[in-house]
Design an enzyme around this catalytic site. Structure first.
Site, PDB file in Angstrom:
ATOM      1  N   CYS A  34      20.026 -53.346 103.166  1.00 23.42           N
ATOM      2  CA  CYS A  34      19.131 -53.076 102.041  1.00 23.42           C
ATOM      3  C   CYS A  34      17.846 -53.897 102.053  1.00 23.42           C
ATOM      4  CB  CYS A  34      19.865 -53.234 100.719  1.00 23.42           C
ATOM      5  SG  CYS A  34      20.597 -54.860 100.437  1.00 23.42           S
ATOM      6  N   HIS A 223      21.557 -57.469  96.310  1.00 20.91           N
ATOM      7  CA  HIS A 223      21.056 -56.160  96.730  1.00 20.91           C
ATOM      8  C   HIS A 223      19.552 -56.114  96.507  1.00 20.91           C
ATOM      9  CE1 HIS A 223      21.531 -51.909  97.762  1.00 20.91           C
ATOM     10  NE2 HIS A 223      20.624 -51.665  96.838  1.00 20.91           N
TER      11      HIS A 223
END
Length: 338
Positions: A34, A223
């Site tokens: 990510c 994230h």
């Protein structure tokens, strides 16, 4: 190599209409990198606004891209940041930054080590990993802030980073001074009560700090997401590979700390996610759903400031209010009733 290992090196490309042009977005598999994808997608979406060699463009028929290709595109963008000033000092500094960046690039495909500070949405402990964002002039944000209206928490957390705060909690628990023990418990309670890593105060500061139309990267729960501010509201780019064929699902609103959100298309019109009940029915009035988003945020803001929340209108009341406003627009001077 095992099949899942081979699949992990390839990422599907989703094509959307962005600012009038067909634009690619790289989607993420279950365990995709990510940080790398968040940065690449900022560069892809920035291309029209920024132009020049610092953007990223893909061939128009591109459907799959490898991790190596992504790294090559990113490396080219970083090298293009070389200063035009040929003075020896700037060139040496640039060369040092490039050397530091090359050691960080491989981590982008696995995960970056960033350490937030709870004092501001752009406050991070400076680590070599941050240099990628600095060189590419991509803002990095988080929303895990301590509420200034909680003086005990402000005192306990201070200007410490997350790692430092964890160490402080351990030290305070073992202290003989009762005030230190108490301060450690307050700090621990702060971490537990904000485990979602987004607070109401942080959300307010994000909305205030991000510039209109600005593309950046949002960090939360290890994230990284591509984030944009549009008409005063925050949205995260939907990169889950499961939405690859869903043209109407491009952005996800960021207006609450409890995970409640809405999916939007490329023009930020609210839409149903696939498979959700009512998705095949007539689309809801986007103005009504936007009012609901704004109403939720006002309630959250009032609670955070210790005020009584405003009266919450039902869906029917909101719809009637919109209908009345529309009627008044078309009949600005109605005749008085007897």
């Amino acid at each position: 190599a095992p099949q899942n290992a081979r699949d992990a090196d390839f990422y599907c490309v989703k094509w959307i209409s962005w600012k009038g042009e067909r634009t690619p977005v790289v989607t993420q598999s279950e365990n995709g990198p990510c940080p790398l994808l968040a940065i690449i997608n900022v560069l892809l979406l920035q291309w029209k606004a920024r132009g020049g060699p610092r953007g990223v463009k893909l061939p128009p028929q591109k459907e799959v891209i490898t991790a190596e290709e992504l790294m090559a595109h990113l490396g080219n963008c970083i090298l293009a940041t070389q200063p035009r000033d040929t003075s020896e000092g700037l060139q040496l500094n640039f060369q040092q930054n490039i050397n530091d960046t090359m050691t960080v690039l491989p981590k982008l495909s696995t995960g970056l080590d960033v350490n937030v500070r709870f004092t501001g949405v752009s406050d991070f402990e400076y680590t070599p990993e941050c240099i990628v964002f600095d060189l590419l002039n991509i803002p990095l944000y988080h929303g895990w802030l301590v509420d200034p209206q909680s003086p005990e928490q402000v005192q306990a957390v201070g200007k410490l980073s997350y790692n430092q705060l964890v160490e402080k909690i351990i030290t305070c628990k073992q202290a003989s001074d009762s005030s230190l023990v108490s301060e450690g418990l307050v700090a621990e309670q702060f971490l537990e009560s904000t485990a979602s890593q987004l607070t109401f105060h942080g959300l307010c500061q994000l909305r205030a700090r991000a510039r209109e139309g600005e593309l950046g990267v949002f960090f939360r729960n290890n994230h990284f997401s591509t984030m944009i501010k549009h008409k005063g509201h925050l949205y995260l780019l939907v990169t889950d590979q499961g939405f690859l064929q869903e043209e109407g699902v491009v952005w996800e609103s960021l207006h609450g700390v409890d995970g409640d959100s809405c999916f939007c298309d490329t023009d930020f019109h609210l839409s149903h996610p696939p498979g959700e009940e009512g998705a095949s029915a007539a689309p809801p009035d986007p103005r009504l759903q936007q009012r609901q988003v704004e109403q939720d945020f006002l309630v959250a803001l009032s609670l955070q400031q210790g005020q009584d929340p405003p009266a919450v209108l039902s869906d029917l009341e909101l719809a009637r209010q919109l209908q009345q406003e529309e009627y008044q627009q078309h009949h600005p001077h109605p005749h008085p009733h007897p």
